[in-house]
Design a protein around this motif. Structure first.
Motif, mmCIF file in Angstrom:
data_model
loop_
_atom_site.group_PDB
_atom_site.id
_atom_site.type_symbol
_atom_site.label_atom_id
_atom_site.label_comp_id
_atom_site.label_asym_id
_atom_site.label_seq_id
_atom_site.Cartn_x
_atom_site.Cartn_y
_atom_site.Cartn_z
ATOM 1 N N ALA A 84 -21.023 -24.938 -20.448
ATOM 2 C CA ALA A 84 -20.939 -25.983 -19.423
ATOM 3 C C ALA A 84 -19.721 -26.890 -19.620
ATOM 4 C CB ALA A 84 -22.213 -26.825 -19.436
ATOM 5 N N GLY A 85 -18.930 -26.617 -20.668
ATOM 6 C CA GLY A 85 -17.726 -27.396 -20.906
ATOM 7 C C GLY A 85 -17.958 -28.709 -21.630
ATOM 8 N N ARG A 86 -19.136 -28.852 -22.260
ATOM 9 C CA ARG A 86 -19.416 -30.078 -22.992
ATOM 10 C C ARG A 86 -18.951 -29.922 -24.442
ATOM 11 N NH1 ARG A 86 -23.625 -33.123 -20.475
ATOM 12 N NH2 ARG A 86 -23.383 -34.590 -22.206
ATOM 13 N N PRO A 87 -18.280 -30.924 -24.995
ATOM 14 C CA PRO A 87 -17.911 -30.838 -26.416
ATOM 15 C C PRO A 87 -19.168 -30.819 -27.275
ATOM 16 C CG PRO A 87 -17.483 -33.045 -25.557
ATOM 17 C CD PRO A 87 -17.852 -32.192 -24.382
ATOM 18 N N THR A 88 -19.226 -29.917 -28.252
ATOM 19 C CA THR A 88 -20.456 -29.756 -29.021
ATOM 20 C C THR A 88 -20.161 -29.171 -30.392
ATOM 21 O OG1 THR A 88 -22.655 -28.695 -29.026
ATOM 22 C CG2 THR A 88 -20.871 -27.483 -27.962
ATOM 23 N N GLN A 89 -20.985 -29.534 -31.363
ATOM 24 C CA GLN A 89 -20.972 -28.941 -32.696
ATOM 25 C C GLN A 89 -22.389 -28.500 -33.039
ATOM 26 O OE1 GLN A 89 -18.438 -30.849 -35.876
ATOM 27 N NE2 GLN A 89 -18.602 -32.618 -34.509
ATOM 28 N N ILE A 90 -22.485 -27.547 -33.960
ATOM 29 C CA ILE A 90 -23.785 -27.035 -34.394
ATOM 30 C C ILE A 90 -23.830 -27.059 -35.914
ATOM 31 C CG2 ILE A 90 -22.955 -24.648 -34.343
ATOM 32 C CD1 ILE A 90 -25.758 -23.762 -33.535
ATOM 33 N N GLY A 91 -25.006 -27.413 -36.473
ATOM 34 C CA GLY A 91 -25.091 -27.457 -37.924
ATOM 35 C C GLY A 91 -26.500 -27.712 -38.412
ATOM 36 N N GLY A 92 -26.607 -28.151 -39.660
ATOM 37 C CA GLY A 92 -27.912 -28.367 -40.283
ATOM 38 C C GLY A 92 -28.340 -27.149 -41.053
ATOM 39 N N ASN A 93 -29.499 -26.634 -40.700
ATOM 40 C CA ASN A 93 -30.041 -25.452 -41.375
ATOM 41 C C ASN A 93 -29.384 -24.165 -40.895
ATOM 42 O OD1 ASN A 93 -32.002 -24.659 -43.361
ATOM 43 N ND2 ASN A 93 -33.193 -23.714 -41.724
ATOM 44 N N ILE A 94 -28.492 -24.269 -39.944
ATOM 45 C CA ILE A 94 -27.766 -23.123 -39.410
ATOM 46 C C ILE A 94 -26.284 -23.482 -39.380
ATOM 47 C CG2 ILE A 94 -28.098 -23.927 -37.025
ATOM 48 C CD1 ILE A 94 -28.127 -21.059 -36.082
ATOM 49 N N GLY A 95 -25.439 -22.586 -39.832
ATOM 50 C CA GLY A 95 -24.009 -22.836 -39.756
ATOM 51 C C GLY A 95 -23.542 -23.885 -40.747
ATOM 52 N N THR A 96 -22.937 -24.939 -40.241
ATOM 53 C CA THR A 96 -22.276 -25.954 -41.052
ATOM 54 C C THR A 96 -23.259 -27.011 -41.551
ATOM 55 O OG1 THR A 96 -20.284 -25.645 -39.725
ATOM 56 C CG2 THR A 96 -20.395 -27.647 -41.062
ATOM 57 N N GLY A 97 -23.141 -27.399 -42.820
ATOM 58 C CA GLY A 97 -23.935 -28.504 -43.336
ATOM 59 C C GLY A 97 -23.607 -29.785 -42.584
ATOM 60 N N VAL A 98 -24.594 -30.680 -42.444
ATOM 61 C CA VAL A 98 -24.432 -31.828 -41.553
ATOM 62 C C VAL A 98 -23.258 -32.721 -41.934
ATOM 63 C CG1 VAL A 98 -26.776 -31.922 -40.668
ATOM 64 C CG2 VAL A 98 -26.228 -33.060 -42.836
ATOM 65 N N LEU A 99 -23.014 -32.915 -43.217
ATOM 66 C CA LEU A 99 -21.938 -33.808 -43.628
ATOM 67 C C LEU A 99 -20.574 -33.119 -43.592
ATOM 68 C CD1 LEU A 99 -23.738 -35.711 -46.513
ATOM 69 C CD2 LEU A 99 -23.228 -36.540 -44.206
ATOM 70 N N SER A 100 -20.551 -31.815 -43.340
ATOM 71 C CA SER A 100 -19.295 -31.084 -43.173
ATOM 72 C C SER A 100 -18.869 -31.024 -41.711
ATOM 73 C CB SER A 100 -19.424 -29.659 -43.729
ATOM 74 O OG SER A 100 -19.626 -29.682 -45.126
ATOM 75 N N LEU A 101 -19.711 -31.531 -40.807
ATOM 76 C CA LEU A 101 -19.331 -31.600 -39.406
ATOM 77 C C LEU A 101 -18.190 -32.602 -39.231
ATOM 78 C CD1 LEU A 101 -22.921 -31.728 -37.844
ATOM 79 C CD2 LEU A 101 -21.325 -29.795 -37.709
ATOM 80 N N ASP A 102 -17.464 -32.470 -38.127
ATOM 81 C CA ASP A 102 -16.402 -33.423 -37.816
ATOM 82 C C ASP A 102 -17.007 -34.701 -37.237
ATOM 83 O OD1 ASP A 102 -14.418 -31.612 -38.564
ATOM 84 O OD2 ASP A 102 -14.337 -30.737 -36.547
ATOM 85 N N PRO A 103 -16.366 -35.841 -37.450
ATOM 86 C CA PRO A 103 -16.806 -37.051 -36.745
ATOM 87 C C PRO A 103 -16.842 -36.798 -35.237
ATOM 88 C CG PRO A 103 -15.207 -37.598 -38.441
ATOM 89 C CD PRO A 103 -15.243 -36.101 -38.360
ATOM 90 N N ALA A 104 -17.779 -37.412 -34.558
ATOM 91 C CA ALA A 104 -18.027 -37.101 -33.150
ATOM 92 C C ALA A 104 -16.869 -37.517 -32.257
ATOM 93 C CB ALA A 104 -19.302 -37.781 -32.686
ATOM 94 N N HIS A 105 -16.646 -36.687 -31.222
ATOM 95 C CA HIS A 105 -15.692 -37.015 -30.178
ATOM 96 C C HIS A 105 -16.419 -37.693 -29.019
ATOM 97 C CE1 HIS A 105 -13.844 -33.467 -32.263
ATOM 98 N NE2 HIS A 105 -12.805 -34.289 -32.245
ATOM 99 N N ASP A 106 -15.645 -38.239 -28.112
ATOM 100 C CA ASP A 106 -16.183 -38.867 -26.906
ATOM 101 C C ASP A 106 -17.061 -37.866 -26.157
ATOM 102 O OD1 ASP A 106 -16.632 -40.258 -24.562
ATOM 103 O OD2 ASP A 106 -14.561 -40.926 -24.348
ATOM 104 N N GLY A 107 -18.338 -38.221 -25.948
ATOM 105 C CA GLY A 107 -19.237 -37.387 -25.165
ATOM 106 C C GLY A 107 -19.768 -36.158 -25.874
ATOM 107 N N GLU A 108 -19.504 -36.002 -27.153
ATOM 108 C CA GLU A 108 -19.919 -34.790 -27.871
ATOM 109 C C GLU A 108 -21.424 -34.780 -28.120
ATOM 110 O OE1 GLU A 108 -17.764 -32.182 -31.142
ATOM 111 O OE2 GLU A 108 -18.324 -34.159 -31.898
ATOM 112 N N VAL A 109 -21.984 -33.570 -28.142
ATOM 113 C CA VAL A 109 -23.392 -33.377 -28.468
ATOM 114 C C VAL A 109 -23.472 -32.532 -29.738
ATOM 115 C CG1 VAL A 109 -25.633 -32.513 -27.709
ATOM 116 C CG2 VAL A 109 -24.021 -33.461 -26.028
ATOM 117 N N VAL A 110 -24.077 -33.090 -30.781
ATOM 118 C CA VAL A 110 -24.284 -32.355 -32.030
ATOM 119 C C VAL A 110 -25.688 -31.772 -31.999
ATOM 120 C CG1 VAL A 110 -24.508 -32.568 -34.531
ATOM 121 C CG2 VAL A 110 -22.650 -33.739 -33.340
#
Length: 466
Positions: free
Chosen positions: A145-171
């Motif tokens: 849908a073109g929304r900025p987003t990151q995925i993490g936690g128990n899947i993929g990237t550890g939560v503290l290894s995520l990037d700081p949030a961008h404007d309008g991003e959904v983690v």
């Protein structure tokens, strides 16, 4: 990396130096803390010291002077069946214990957000089965849908290894019961509860403790919207506890099989169709039968959860539907790995318990079933109602013979190993049949994890190609 806030000049101890532990140590250091570390593995400690970390034996009380908090990795027991000695020492000394999830939620929001047009959001998903697929599906829908987003936690990237949030991003975070049980801060904007079935009971002191760990995400997290699977009594209880009335649309009830019309907001699937209802009226419908990446009722429940969460963000039904059709699924979760001579081969190695295996068994017809491994309490006796479509079972691993005693009239073969099971299934399978790996057991007797088990199955299947 997300620097941890509120720790400047403090001495913080980190227990466990796997992926999340090392990321936690780095994020704490970035936040200005003095970090000391410990791990039970001598090789891990040696590597940490070589990497410049301060390693102290936290089993010795003398090394706790000045320590203001202990951050533990989620896989380390903090209560049942007994606390790790280092955590027990923290309790004895009155040192607060937390994990990386708690640090994330207290550090994610920053002053930079004051300049953003759209405040970043966090969607957190928990439950027994389907949470990884639901997490990945939500992330996929947002990306499509073109929304900025990151995925993490128990899947993929550890939560503290995520990037700081961008404007309008959904983690989008997958959170296990190990992670939600201990976290001191839990503040998702949208929280999703998929379902509940017995799992990790030794770690939580029984089913009540297991449910309580997941319930914390809602009862203590206080999400703006809660998406709750109500196909089990625990989900119905949770939805009832959170809603002020049946019309309260802050709670979105979801189901695979039940028709939910009486509530303020609900999403359910029946006979392959997803329906969204608001205030007693149907407002949208999606045909899930041709969505190849989401086969079976269990994946239809995942689709309902992802649909509800993204609708709560304001996405339109048609853009969600388009994203459904481009979703390829996750490895080891009803993953179609090949079709050879008219026989479909499906890798559901993630089906490590009876409930997950039952869902896989109902998704296909004419099944040659590969099952077994390190069986859990009760074995596979509860799967009896789901074996009608099993042509033959090929049993592997530690519990193979125990499983054989619980198959009733289903033909079976003790194959012992995955190599033998795949070879025998390949020799006997007929066009139109599905060879399904859905072990209903943990992998640890023969593999380090379910991923390695699934990868081995996939490699053996690929080797069958002409």
């Amino acid at each position: 990396m997300i620097p941890v806030q509120g720790v400047e000049n403090q001495t913080i101890a980190v227990l466990g130096l796997g992926r999340s532990g090392r990321a936690t140590a780095a994020a704490l250091t970035e936040g200005g803390a003095h970090v000391v570390t410990w791990d039970d593995g001598a090789d891990t400690r040696e590597q940490a010291a070589a990497d410049g970390m301060t390693v102290l034996d936290l089993t010795r009380e003398a090394n706790w002077d000045g320590v203001s908090a202990l951050i533990t990795s989620p896989g380390i027991p903090h209560l049942y069946p007994r606390p790790h000695p280092v955590i027990a020492k923290a309790y004895e000394l009155g040192v607060p214990v937390d994990n990386d999830i708690g640090l994330f939620f207290r550090s994610f929001a920053t002053r930079d957000w004051e300049s953003y047009d759209i405040t970043p959001r966090v969607i957190a998903i928990t439950g027994s089965n389907g949470k990884s697929t639901t997490t990945a599906l939500i992330h996929h829908i947002l990306r499509e849908a073109g929304r900025p987003t990151q995925i993490g936690g128990n899947i993929g990237t550890g939560v503290l290894s995520l990037d700081p949030a961008h404007d309008g991003e959904v983690v989008v975070l997958e959170l296990s019961s190990y992670q939600t049980d201990l976290a001191r801060a839990l503040t998702p904007d949208i929280a999703v509860f998929t379902n509940l079935s017995p799992d990790h009971l030794d770690r939580h002191g029984g089913p009540g403790g297991y449910f309580a760990a997941k319930r914390r995400l809602f009862a203590e997290g206080g999400p703006d919207r809660a998406v709750i699977g109500v196909d089990e009594i625990e989900g119905r209880y949770l939805a009832d506890h959170l809603a002020m009335a049946p019309s309260d649309d802050r709670v979105i009830r979801i189901s695979s099989g039940q028709k939910l019309e009486r509530f303020g907001w609900s999403v359910f699937s029946r006979k392959g169709f997803l329906s969204e209802y608001r205030k007693g009226r149907q407002v949208a419908s999606i045909d899930l039968r041709e969505v190849k990446g989401l086969p079976g009722e269990h994946n239809h429940q995942n689709a309902c959860a992802a649909y509800a969460a993204t609708r709560a963000l304001g996405l339109a039904p048609r853009e969600i539907e388009r994203a459904f059709h481009s979703f390829e699924g996750l490895p080891h979760r009803s993953q179609r790995v090949a079709e050879i001579d008219g026989v479909a081969w499906v890798n559901d190695s993630k089906a490590t318990n009876v409930d997950a295996a039952a869902k896989a068994l109902t998704a296909f017809r004419n099944i040659r079933w590969i099952a077994g491994g390190m069986g859990k309490d009760g074995g596979i006796e509860a799967l009896q109602p789901f074996l009608d479509h099993v042509v033959k079972a090929y049993l592997i691993g530690h519990s193979a013979r125990d499983f054989a005693l619980q198959l009733g009239a289903v033909p079976y073969e003790i194959a012992e190993t995955m190599d033998q099971a795949v070879a025998r299934a390949a020799a006997e399978a007929q066009p139109g049949e599905t060879v399904l790996l859905a072990p209903a057991a943990a992998s640890f007797d023969q593999y380090p994890n379910f991923e390695k088990r699934g990868e081995h199955f996939t490699a053996l299947v690929q080797a069958l190609r002409p």
